[in-house]
Design an enzyme around this catalytic site. Structure first.
Site, mmCIF file in Angstrom:
data_model
loop_
_atom_site.group_PDB
_atom_site.id
_atom_site.type_symbol
_atom_site.label_atom_id
_atom_site.label_comp_id
_atom_site.label_asym_id
_atom_site.label_seq_id
_atom_site.Cartn_x
_atom_site.Cartn_y
_atom_site.Cartn_z
ATOM 1 N N GLY A 65 -32.507 16.331 -4.791
ATOM 2 C CA GLY A 65 -33.221 17.530 -4.379
ATOM 3 C C GLY A 65 -34.546 17.585 -5.123
ATOM 4 C CB CYS A 91 -26.459 17.829 8.434
ATOM 5 S SG CYS A 91 -28.057 17.785 9.266
HETATM 6 C C1 LIG Z 1 -36.050 13.514 7.074
HETATM 7 C C2 LIG Z 1 -34.751 13.764 6.374
HETATM 8 C C3 LIG Z 1 -33.552 13.293 6.919
HETATM 9 C C4 LIG Z 1 -32.333 13.527 6.299
HETATM 10 N N1 LIG Z 1 -31.193 13.030 6.842
HETATM 11 C C5 LIG Z 1 -30.002 13.192 6.198
HETATM 12 C C6 LIG Z 1 -28.798 12.601 6.690
HETATM 13 O O1 LIG Z 1 -28.790 11.891 7.689
HETATM 14 N N2 LIG Z 1 -27.632 12.831 6.014
HETATM 15 C C7 LIG Z 1 -27.597 13.589 4.875
HETATM 16 O O2 LIG Z 1 -26.542 13.746 4.292
HETATM 17 N N3 LIG Z 1 -28.727 14.122 4.365
HETATM 18 C C8 LIG Z 1 -29.930 13.948 4.999
HETATM 19 N N4 LIG Z 1 -31.078 14.490 4.460
HETATM 20 C C9 LIG Z 1 -31.006 15.230 3.184
HETATM 21 C C10 LIG Z 1 -31.358 14.338 2.000
HETATM 22 O O3 LIG Z 1 -30.490 13.238 1.885
HETATM 23 C C11 LIG Z 1 -31.372 15.111 0.679
HETATM 24 O O4 LIG Z 1 -30.082 15.641 0.452
HETATM 25 C C12 LIG Z 1 -32.354 16.250 0.654
HETATM 26 O O5 LIG Z 1 -33.507 15.921 1.386
HETATM 27 C C13 LIG Z 1 -32.767 16.658 -0.747
HETATM 28 O O6 LIG Z 1 -33.368 15.591 -1.458
HETATM 29 P P1 LIG Z 1 -34.949 15.310 -1.529
HETATM 30 O O7 LIG Z 1 -35.610 16.605 -1.903
HETATM 31 O O8 LIG Z 1 -35.111 14.237 -2.531
HETATM 32 O O9 LIG Z 1 -35.364 14.865 -0.168
HETATM 33 C C14 LIG Z 1 -32.309 14.261 5.081
HETATM 34 C C15 LIG Z 1 -33.501 14.729 4.531
HETATM 35 C C16 LIG Z 1 -34.723 14.495 5.145
HETATM 36 C C17 LIG Z 1 -35.989 15.010 4.525
#
Ligand SMILES: Cc1cc2nc3c(=O)[nH]c(=O)nc-3n(C[C@H](O)[C@H](O)[C@H](O)COP(=O)(O)O)c2cc1C
Ligand SMILES: Cc1cc2nc3c(=O)[nH]c(=O)nc-3n(C[C@H](O)[C@H](O)[C@H](O)COP(=O)(O)OP(=O)(O)OC[C@H]3O[C@@H](n4cnc5c(N)ncnc54)[C@H](O)[C@@H]3O)c2cc1C
Ligand code: FES
Lengths: 361, 303
Positions: free
Chosen positions: A299, A186
């Protein structure tokens, strides 16, 4: 290597026995798929128009865990399912991945937490969560009541190694968790978080430590904010990870020209959404060539076609995150689309897609 | 309260004041389910935008199965919405958030709306007008007279309508707090100590027969307000909430925060309150003003 208390070991044995019988070749999907799907593609076009739709086996396997289909949620975008239950049938998911859970409650970041960018979102939530006790008391029972058969992957976060192991220890006592995803990636917290994920040795250390606390599949979530993601992937594989998930958000920034100020208190924030898909796809492909353990790809995934692309690049399962904001039904829509895709492509087993991408001609 | 996705269809979409648009949509389920103060997440339906836009439900017509949105073009999303023509389909997620609380014992209501912030007060006004013995006063503020949003709706509906404009083109010139202080003062004319020691509880019990109170024989002061409902820019809400607190007036505010999910899952929209961090999209957007930790929040808003 791992010594577990006898009663825990017994429970695992029982659970393993209950598990779905699983086809052998699905496990080695990545290696086997490349050749076979090359022939299966064109087959679809020759299909008689009246033929019933192909029955597609959507099951995939992450370590010892069998998922009914490859679709899961990206941590932090889906809470623990409750909020989405009015909108979609969460039991259709292959697995539900929860928001990050820490040993004690975390307040998250102050100031602005969100900014929309071109085809993406910057977030600086900072892993706000009420802690593992609250999760056990409030979220797990709800999930057990509303989706008893849905595998729950708990995203675990911490500032130090003992935080991670504490969460796992508590959850092992509580039961009802299918797998753990270690969030060492993170970008929105100063201590722990990505600091461990950018250093192969630190990543391996936390993996080894957590490994000792559970026999359930241990998934390590990788950060893209490194020069070579395969190094960290190899390190956690060697340390006993059952799978890797990638990518977490890409480190970004936003500036307000009018006020001449940084938008986020920490300056940096994590970029997600369609904007990062090409980067994520490339990294999944690279990691698929570097490790043997399954990959949960994510992603910028928004559709069933995106899911297929990630699988072709080497993912065994695929998570949708930011897409849920624009379309709360993104996960189930993607599942339907993936099924149609497999039918059209004549893919009877979805695992055949994993790693089956061919070079450009 | 269950939320759902509804595929709405634009009926009309037109500019009603400089930069302010009114969109009428066919959305029978939302029209039926919407409560005053709730909002929808509007999908822009174009892959360049990863987030929906939160917009209050301005009006809901159950008979016709229509809702109306009133929005100001401030950025890329709202400007895109302004290009939508009749028959365009758009996905709405709602109804979201909580509705304005209307305490049983409250009868003298004060609505305070600044700029586009009057939108979520419209359905509330209609609801209040269906109650017996309810008196509604509204103070509306805007930059100019022509931007007094939905004035034609509010002015005839409420019992007393007061306005203020930044440029003095109508009503008092300057901030809304000017007419607000005058109004609040007028209700405490004969009890100057009231601001220092609010004592609204006993007053509510004697409220039905004010003429019989001996001290108030000549020139009775208007009764004090029971509740204030506030919506508008946060720079307006802060002094208004402070004034209400000073005068011992119960005050509800509708807050705005950047949102991603709109349903309580992402924690992107939190606001600091006396009972910890709360999600504006789920616990709000309406909060008791006394609960909000204004100082911690305001500085953090970059807009
Ligand atoms: C609002 C938000 C909160 C997130 N919280 C976490 C989290 O608590 N733990 C984690 O491992 N990744 C977290 N992520 C990352 C996502 O799980 C993911 O890896 C990343 O957003 C890429 O995927 P996406 O483009 O489909 O969103 C978060 C992403 C967003 C947008
Ligand atoms: C509960 C709620 C109800 C609202 N009701 C109305 C209404 O009835 N009429 C109306 O005109 N506006 C309303 N707003 C504000 C409206 O959401 C923003 O003006 C709008 O999102 C701006 O989008 P944009 O793309 O035009 O602006 P941009 O500045 O380009 O938007 C960039 C990003 O910031 C977000 N954003 C920008 N300003 C705000 C804001 N003030 N609040 C929340 N998010 C913001 C956008 O949603 C988008 O994600 C409401 C906001 C909330 C939270
Ligand atoms: S917008 Fe996601 S929690 Fe409020």
């Amino acid at each position: 290597m791992i010594t577990l208390p006898p009663e825990l070991a017994k429970r695992y044995e029982k659970e393993a026995a209950l598990e779905l019988e699983f086809d052998e070749d699905t496990q080695s999907g990545r290696a086997a798929a490349a050749g076979s799907s090359a022939q299966s593609g064109p087959a679809a076009e020759q299909k008689a128009p009246e033929a019933p739709p192909l029955e597609v086996d959507l099951r995939v396997r992450i370590g010892s865990l069998t998922l009914a289909n490859p679709i899961t949620t990206a941590s932090g975008t889906f809470a623990a399912g409750r909020e989405f239950n009015d909108l979609i049938d969460i039991t259709r998911l292959g697995a539900l991945t929860t928001k990050g859970v820490s040993a004690t409650a975390w307040k998250g970041n102050s100031g602005r937490r969100l900014a929309e960018t071109a085809s993406g979102v910057l977030n600086s939530i900072g892993l706000q969560n009420p802690g593992v006790k609250h999760f056990i008391r409030y979220d797990l029972p709800w999930l057990q009541e509303h989706a008893p058969d849905l595998p729950v992957i708990v995203n675990v976060c911490g500032h130090r190694i003992s935080d991670y192991t504490t969460v796992i220890e508590r959850l092992e006592e509580a039961g009802g968790v299918a797998a753990y995803e270690l969030n060492i990636s993170c970008p929105n917290v100063d201590c722990g978080g990505m600091a461990m994920g950018v250093d192969p040795a630190a990543a391996a250390e936390v993996t080894t430590a957590c490994r000792a606390f559970s026999l359930r599949p241990l998934i390590v979530k990788l950060t893209p904010n490194v020069t070579d993601i395969t190094e960290v992937a190899r390190a956690v594989e060697a340390a006993g990870a059952d799978a890797v998930s990638l990518i977490n958000t890409i480190l970004g920034m936003a500036i307000d020209a009018r006020s001449r100020k940084l938008v986020f208190k920490r300056g940096v924030a994590g970029l997600s959404g369609p904007a990062i898909k090409p980067v994520a796809l490339r990294m999944v492909y690279e990691v698929a060539h570097a490790v043997k353990i399954p990959i949960i790809g994510m992603g910028g995934v928004a559709t069933g076609t995106d899911v297929a692309e990630f699988m072709l690049a080497g993912a065994t399962a695929v998570a949708l995150g930011t897409a849920n904001f624009d379309n709360p039904c993104a996960t189930t829509d993607a599942l339907d689309e993936l099924t149609r895709y497999c039918q059209e492509q004549g893919v009877a087993k979805v695992t055949k897609l994993t790693g089956a991408v061919r070079p450009a001609s | 309260m269950t939320k759902f996705l509804e595929e709405a269809r634009v009926i009309t979409n037109r500019m009603v004041a400089p930069g302010i648009w009114s969109m009428r949509l066919t959305a029978p389920r939302l029209a039926e389910a919407a409560a005053p103060g709730q909002f929808v997440q509007v999908q822009l339906g174009d892959s360049g935008h990863a987030l929906r836009r939160p917009i209050s439900i301005y009006q809901a017509d159950t008979g016709r199965g229509e809702i109306r949105l009133l929005y100001q073009t401030v950025g890329v999303g709202t400007r895109l919405m302004a290009t939508w023509q009749a028959d365009r389909r758009c996905s709405l997620l709602g109804p979201l958030g909580v509705s304005w609380p209307v305490p049983e014992d409250a009868h003298r209501m004060l609505l305070i709306g600044g700029g586009i912030g009057t939108a979520p007060l419209a359905m509330l006004t209609q609801q209040l007008k269906t109650r017996i013995a309810t008196h509604v006063t509204m103070i509306q503020a805007a930059q100019t007279a022509e931007r007094l949003v939905a004035r034609d709706f509010f002015e005839p509906l409420v019992d007393t309508w007061i306005c203020a404009t930044d440029d003095g083109s109508e009503g008092a010139r300057g901030l809304i707090t000017g007419p607000l202080v005058t109004l609040l003062e007028s209700t405490v004319r004969q009890e100057p100590a009231a601001a220092a020691e609010p004592e609204q509880e006993p007053e509510q019990e004697q409220e039905p027969e004010p003429e019989q109170t001996p001290e108030q024989e000549q020139a009775p002061a208007p009764e004090r307000f029971d509740v204030a409902y506030v919506c508008g820019p946060e720079v307006m809400q802060i002094p208004v909430a402070q004034l209400c607190a000073d005068y011992g007036l119960r005050c509800y505010v509708s807050l705005e925060r950047r949102m991603a999910c709109g349903i309580g899952a992402c924690l992107g929209c939190v606001v600091k309150t006396k009972s910890g961090l709360q999600k504006v999209c789920q616990t709000g957007p309406i909060f008791n003003a006394e609960e909000v930790c204004w100082n911690d929040n305001v500085a953090s808003r970059a807009r």
